[in-house]
Design a protein around this motif. Structure first.
Motif: not given
Length: 166
Positions: A103, A106, A112, A134, A136, A141, A157
C-alpha cells in the motif's frame, strides 16, 4: 505518502504473533515482491512457509485486467508490468486464504490507499473470505483516509513497529 515511504530505507516487516498463530499447513498465502519503496513482506513469507503454507503471488497484465494469484514455489519470476516480478502466466491460479497487501498509505480504520489501479480492491471482492493484511512502514500511516464506495477495508496492518487491528 510515496515521498515519506521513499525517504525510509525499505526494511522487512517482522511477522506479528497474531499472523503467525493463524498460519496452518495447506493455507494459501498471497504475498508480493516489493517495488518502489514498498515494505518488504519477506519475513512474513518465511513464517508462512515454515508453517507449511502454500504461497502465491499476484500476476498483473495491465491496469484494467483483474490480477490473478498464481502459485509460487519460491522459484524464478518473470518481469511484469509496472516493474513487478511475478510468476509466469502458466502457473496455476489459486484462491488465497490470506492476502498480504502492499500500500501507499493506511489509517487505523483499515482503509488503504493503493497504487490507483484497483487491483487489490477487485481481488478482495473476488475473495471475500480471505484475511486482508496491509504490509507497511509506520511512516505510511495517516490520520484518516476517505474510502471510495468500492474500497474494501483491511482486517489488519503489519508495520515494522506494530500490529494494528481496526
Amino acid at each position: 505518502m510515496r515521498a515519506a515511504r521513499a525517504a525510509c530505507p525499505t526494511r522487512a516487516v517482522p511477522p506479528p504473533s497474531p499472523f503467525v498463530s493463524r498460519l496452518r499447513p495447506g493455507l494459501i498465502v498471497a504475498s508480493y515482491h516489493p517495488v518502489g519503496g514498498e515494505a518488504d513482506p519477506a519475513a512474513l513469507v518465511a513464517a508462512a512457509r515454515d508453517a507449511g503454507c502454500a504461497m502465491a503471488l499476484p500476476h498483473v497484465i495491465d491496469r484494467e485486467t483483474p490480477l490473478r494469484f498464481l502459485q509460487w514455489d519460491g522459484g524464478a519470476l518473470s518481469a511484469g508490468p509496472f516493474g513487478l516480478s511475478q510468476p509466469a502466466s502458466i502457473a496455476q491460479e489459486v484462491p488465497p486464504d490470506i492476502i498480504l497487501t502492499p500500500l501507499v498509505g493506511f489509517d487505523r480504520r483499515g482503509n488503504r490507499l493503493g497504487q490507483g489501479a484497483g487491483h487489490y480492491d477487485r481481488a478482495f471482492a473476488a475473495y471475500p473470505a480471505a484475511w486482508r493484511i496491509g504490509i507497511a512502514l509506520s511512516v505510511q500511516e495517516v490520520e484518516a483516509l476517505t474510502p471510495d464506495p468500492w474500497d474494501v477495508p483491511l482486517h489488519a496492518v503489519a508495520t515494522e513497529k506494530e500490529w494494528i487491528v481496526p
